[in-house]
Design a protein around this motif. Sequence first.
Motif, PDB file in Angstrom:
ATOM      1  N   TYR A   1     -15.073 -22.427   7.332  1.00  0.00           N
ATOM      2  CA  TYR A   1     -14.124 -21.394   6.943  1.00  0.00           C
ATOM      3  C   TYR A   1     -14.843 -20.090   6.644  1.00  0.00           C
ATOM      4  O   TYR A   1     -16.059 -20.062   6.392  1.00  0.00           O
ATOM      5  CB  TYR A   1     -13.321 -21.820   5.707  1.00  0.00           C
ATOM      6  N   THR A   2     -14.102 -19.014   6.660  1.00  0.00           N
ATOM      7  CA  THR A   2     -14.578 -17.727   6.180  1.00  0.00           C
ATOM      8  C   THR A   2     -13.537 -17.168   5.220  1.00  0.00           C
ATOM      9  O   THR A   2     -12.338 -17.399   5.384  1.00  0.00           O
ATOM     10  CB  THR A   2     -14.782 -16.724   7.330  1.00  0.00           C
ATOM     11  N   GLN A   3     -14.005 -16.447   4.224  1.00  0.00           N
ATOM     12  CA  GLN A   3     -13.128 -15.782   3.261  1.00  0.00           C
ATOM     13  C   GLN A   3     -13.580 -14.337   3.107  1.00  0.00           C
ATOM     14  O   GLN A   3     -14.777 -14.053   3.081  1.00  0.00           O
ATOM     15  CB  GLN A   3     -13.177 -16.476   1.902  1.00  0.00           C
ATOM     16  N   LEU A   4     -12.625 -13.443   2.999  1.00  0.00           N
ATOM     17  CA  LEU A   4     -12.915 -12.023   2.832  1.00  0.00           C
ATOM     18  C   LEU A   4     -12.001 -11.477   1.748  1.00  0.00           C
ATOM     19  O   LEU A   4     -10.773 -11.563   1.859  1.00  0.00           O
ATOM     20  CB  LEU A   4     -12.692 -11.273   4.142  1.00  0.00           C
ATOM     21  N   VAL A   5     -12.603 -10.938   0.699  1.00  0.00           N
ATOM     22  CA  VAL A   5     -11.858 -10.349  -0.415  1.00  0.00           C
ATOM     23  C   VAL A   5     -12.160  -8.861  -0.449  1.00  0.00           C
ATOM     24  O   VAL A   5     -13.329  -8.459  -0.425  1.00  0.00           O
ATOM     25  CB  VAL A   5     -12.242 -11.007  -1.756  1.00  0.00           C
ATOM     26  N   GLN A   6     -11.116  -8.036  -0.489  1.00  0.00           N
ATOM     27  CA  GLN A   6     -11.278  -6.588  -0.489  1.00  0.00           C
ATOM     28  C   GLN A   6     -10.493  -5.961  -1.635  1.00  0.00           C
ATOM     29  O   GLN A   6      -9.406  -6.418  -1.978  1.00  0.00           O
ATOM     30  CB  GLN A   6     -10.785  -5.979   0.831  1.00  0.00           C
ATOM     31  N   MET A   7     -11.051  -4.902  -2.191  1.00  0.00           N
ATOM     32  CA  MET A   7     -10.363  -4.067  -3.157  1.00  0.00           C
ATOM     33  C   MET A   7     -10.585  -2.618  -2.745  1.00  0.00           C
ATOM     34  O   MET A   7     -11.721  -2.179  -2.594  1.00  0.00           O
ATOM     35  CB  MET A   7     -10.894  -4.303  -4.575  1.00  0.00           C
ATOM     36  N   GLN A   8      -9.485  -1.876  -2.559  1.00  0.00           N
ATOM     37  CA  GLN A   8      -9.620  -0.508  -2.087  1.00  0.00           C
ATOM     38  C   GLN A   8      -8.571   0.388  -2.724  1.00  0.00           C
ATOM     39  O   GLN A   8      -7.541  -0.071  -3.215  1.00  0.00           O
ATOM     40  CB  GLN A   8      -9.493  -0.448  -0.564  1.00  0.00           C
ATOM     41  N   LYS A   9      -8.860   1.690  -2.711  1.00  0.00           N
ATOM     42  CA  LYS A   9      -7.958   2.707  -3.229  1.00  0.00           C
ATOM     43  C   LYS A   9      -7.438   3.507  -2.041  1.00  0.00           C
ATOM     44  O   LYS A   9      -8.212   4.158  -1.326  1.00  0.00           O
ATOM     45  CB  LYS A   9      -8.697   3.624  -4.207  1.00  0.00           C
ATOM     46  N   ASN A  10      -6.114   3.453  -1.800  1.00  0.00           N
ATOM     47  CA  ASN A  10      -5.515   4.165  -0.682  1.00  0.00           C
ATOM     48  C   ASN A  10      -5.105   5.570  -1.118  1.00  0.00           C
ATOM     49  O   ASN A  10      -4.313   5.730  -2.052  1.00  0.00           O
ATOM     50  CB  ASN A  10      -4.285   3.410  -0.162  1.00  0.00           C
ATOM     51  N   MET A  11      -5.660   6.560  -0.425  1.00  0.00           N
ATOM     52  CA  MET A  11      -5.343   7.955  -0.720  1.00  0.00           C
ATOM     53  C   MET A  11      -4.566   8.523   0.455  1.00  0.00           C
ATOM     54  O   MET A  11      -5.149   8.853   1.497  1.00  0.00           O
ATOM     55  CB  MET A  11      -6.629   8.748  -0.985  1.00  0.00           C
ATOM     56  N   ASN A  12      -3.252   8.592   0.299  1.00  0.00           N
ATOM     57  CA  ASN A  12      -2.378   9.066   1.359  1.00  0.00           C
ATOM     58  C   ASN A  12      -2.289  10.584   1.324  1.00  0.00           C
ATOM     59  O   ASN A  12      -2.136  11.188   0.257  1.00  0.00           O
ATOM     60  CB  ASN A  12      -0.983   8.459   1.219  1.00  0.00           C
ATOM     61  N   GLN A  13      -2.311  11.169   2.504  1.00  0.00           N
ATOM     62  CA  GLN A  13      -2.273  12.624   2.596  1.00  0.00           C
ATOM     63  C   GLN A  13      -0.871  13.170   2.393  1.00  0.00           C
ATOM     64  O   GLN A  13      -0.690  14.230   1.798  1.00  0.00           O
ATOM     65  CB  GLN A  13      -2.820  13.066   3.960  1.00  0.00           C
ATOM     66  N   ASN A  14       0.131  12.464   2.897  1.00  0.00           N
ATOM     67  CA  ASN A  14       1.499  12.965   2.841  1.00  0.00           C
ATOM     68  C   ASN A  14       2.467  11.815   3.084  1.00  0.00           C
ATOM     69  O   ASN A  14       2.061  10.680   3.330  1.00  0.00           O
ATOM     70  CB  ASN A  14       1.710  14.060   3.886  1.00  0.00           C
ATOM     71  N   THR A  15       3.761  12.113   3.027  1.00  0.00           N
ATOM     72  CA  THR A  15       4.774  11.116   3.351  1.00  0.00           C
ATOM     73  C   THR A  15       4.615  10.691   4.807  1.00  0.00           C
ATOM     74  O   THR A  15       4.543  11.541   5.696  1.00  0.00           O
ATOM     75  CB  THR A  15       6.185  11.685   3.152  1.00  0.00           C
ATOM     76  N   PRO A  16       4.525   9.388   5.107  1.00  0.00           N
ATOM     77  CA  PRO A  16       4.303   8.936   6.488  1.00  0.00           C
ATOM     78  C   PRO A  16       5.368   9.469   7.442  1.00  0.00           C
ATOM     79  O   PRO A  16       6.533   9.648   7.077  1.00  0.00           O
ATOM     80  CB  PRO A  16       4.365   7.410   6.373  1.00  0.00           C
ATOM     81  N   SER A  17       4.958   9.713   8.689  1.00  0.00           N
ATOM     82  CA  SER A  17       5.890  10.274   9.681  1.00  0.00           C
ATOM     83  C   SER A  17       7.053   9.340   9.944  1.00  0.00           C
ATOM     84  O   SER A  17       8.181   9.796  10.190  1.00  0.00           O
ATOM     85  CB  SER A  17       5.143  10.571  10.986  1.00  0.00           C
ATOM     86  N   MET A  18       6.829   8.029   9.898  1.00  0.00           N
ATOM     87  CA  MET A  18       7.914   7.085  10.120  1.00  0.00           C
ATOM     88  C   MET A  18       9.010   7.257   9.074  1.00  0.00           C
ATOM     89  O   MET A  18      10.208   7.230   9.387  1.00  0.00           O
ATOM     90  CB  MET A  18       7.396   5.658  10.116  1.00  0.00           C
ATOM     91  N   ALA A  19       8.620   7.448   7.815  1.00  0.00           N
ATOM     92  CA  ALA A  19       9.605   7.660   6.753  1.00  0.00           C
ATOM     93  C   ALA A  19      10.358   8.958   6.969  1.00  0.00           C
ATOM     94  O   ALA A  19      11.574   9.040   6.732  1.00  0.00           O
ATOM     95  CB  ALA A  19       8.913   7.663   5.391  1.00  0.00           C
ATOM     96  N   ARG A  20       9.688   9.995   7.448  1.00  0.00           N
ATOM     97  CA  ARG A  20      10.346  11.282   7.688  1.00  0.00           C
ATOM     98  C   ARG A  20      11.332  11.181   8.853  1.00  0.00           C
ATOM     99  O   ARG A  20      12.406  11.790   8.823  1.00  0.00           O
ATOM    100  CB  ARG A  20       9.299  12.367   7.969  1.00  0.00           C
ATOM    101  N   ILE A  21      10.950  10.410   9.883  1.00  0.00           N
ATOM    102  CA  ILE A  21      11.830  10.253  11.046  1.00  0.00           C
ATOM    103  C   ILE A  21      13.079   9.472  10.675  1.00  0.00           C
ATOM    104  O   ILE A  21      14.204   9.835  11.045  1.00  0.00           O
ATOM    105  CB  ILE A  21      11.060   9.563  12.195  1.00  0.00           C
ATOM    106  N   ILE A  22      12.907   8.388   9.926  1.00  0.00           N
ATOM    107  CA  ILE A  22      14.065   7.599   9.506  1.00  0.00           C
ATOM    108  C   ILE A  22      14.996   8.433   8.621  1.00  0.00           C
ATOM    109  O   ILE A  22      16.226   8.369   8.737  1.00  0.00           O
ATOM    110  CB  ILE A  22      13.600   6.328   8.768  1.00  0.00           C
ATOM    111  N   ALA A  23      14.405   9.244   7.733  1.00  0.00           N
ATOM    112  CA  ALA A  23      15.223  10.114   6.888  1.00  0.00           C
ATOM    113  C   ALA A  23      15.993  11.121   7.734  1.00  0.00           C
ATOM    114  O   ALA A  23      17.175  11.389   7.477  1.00  0.00           O
ATOM    115  CB  ALA A  23      14.335  10.832   5.876  1.00  0.00           C
ATOM    116  N   ALA A  24      15.343  11.676   8.768  1.00  0.00           N
ATOM    117  CA  ALA A  24      16.017  12.649   9.637  1.00  0.00           C
ATOM    118  C   ALA A  24      17.156  12.002  10.407  1.00  0.00           C
ATOM    119  O   ALA A  24      18.210  12.622  10.624  1.00  0.00           O
ATOM    120  CB  ALA A  24      15.007  13.270  10.591  1.00  0.00           C
ATOM    121  N   GLU A  25      16.981  10.745  10.830  1.00  0.00           N
ATOM    122  CA  GLU A  25      18.045  10.035  11.534  1.00  0.00           C
ATOM    123  C   GLU A  25      19.268   9.837  10.644  1.00  0.00           C
ATOM    124  O   GLU A  25      20.403   9.763  11.132  1.00  0.00           O
ATOM    125  CB  GLU A  25      17.531   8.691  12.038  1.00  0.00           C
ATOM    126  N   ARG A  26      19.049   9.746   9.348  1.00  0.00           N
ATOM    127  CA  ARG A  26      20.142   9.558   8.393  1.00  0.00           C
ATOM    128  C   ARG A  26      20.668  10.877   7.846  1.00  0.00           C
ATOM    129  O   ARG A  26      21.499  10.894   6.933  1.00  0.00           O
ATOM    130  CB  ARG A  26      19.677   8.667   7.247  1.00  0.00           C
TER     131      ARG A  26
END
Length: 268
Positions: free
Chosen positions: A77-102
């Motif tokens: 077996y192999t095991q991989l444990v990760q801990m990371q800090k996600n730094m997002n630049q802006n609201t994702p484009s997918m969320a903006r597109i879905i909002a525009a559709e609505r």
Amino acid sequence: MADKDISKEPSSSEYASETSDPDYEERPASLFGTLRTRLNWQPSSRTMHLDVRQTLQNRRNLEFRYKAKLNTSSGGYTQLVQMQKNMNQNTPSMARIIAAERGIQLEGEEPLSPDKLLPGGIKCLLLRDWTLSPGVRLRRSSSSSSSSSEAAGSSSSSSDGDLKYYVTLRKQPQVLRRQGVWDSWLTGKADLELDAQQQQVALRGSLRLKAFRFNVTDKQDLQAAAGLDYVAGAGAAGSSRLTPYLKVGENSWSIRLQQGLWMFNYEI
């Protein structure tokens, strides 16, 4: 030459498969976790693997990931444990597109047309929707083998563990065309890993062009993907490698070519 067993000490291609697998990376994590399991059959080595992955993320975008792969033939077996800090630049484009559709205009965001080619525009493709994630990962592997002299029940096993620091730059999915039943996306990812003990640096990258066909049946969607994987400095050889990536599948079944290996996957 013997068939490759990816449950043992990894080569450059196996490291890339563990840290850049797009099949698991794109689903957003939540406070309650995102548990995924699948069966993975590799014809080249005639082995079946069980993959398990869990992802947790809190409101501060601190993310924990656990990945495990079990070789059902050898028990390795192999095991991989990760801990990371996600730094997002802006609201994702997918969320903006879905909002525009609505008909919703998000505060601080420019209006966009969800039906046109590349709804987010060239500026969004090049300058926005990037996520930078510094972190630390611990990898541990174990392999067991048996021979005719060990039939009485004795076995041998070995394990190792190493701690590495990394930073990942990920391009959030860019919608190229959104047509209701058909979607096409572009994604990318680069991962720079530092092994302080061995004083080695590894670089991995991936680029994917994806197409989705929704509602083929009431319970079935289809998807296809093509792209490239790049690995440099990982594994014992430390050489660079550029390989093609292909995938065709539906909700549960898929066939994938990655790092020169064909794989048949079933999502449990």
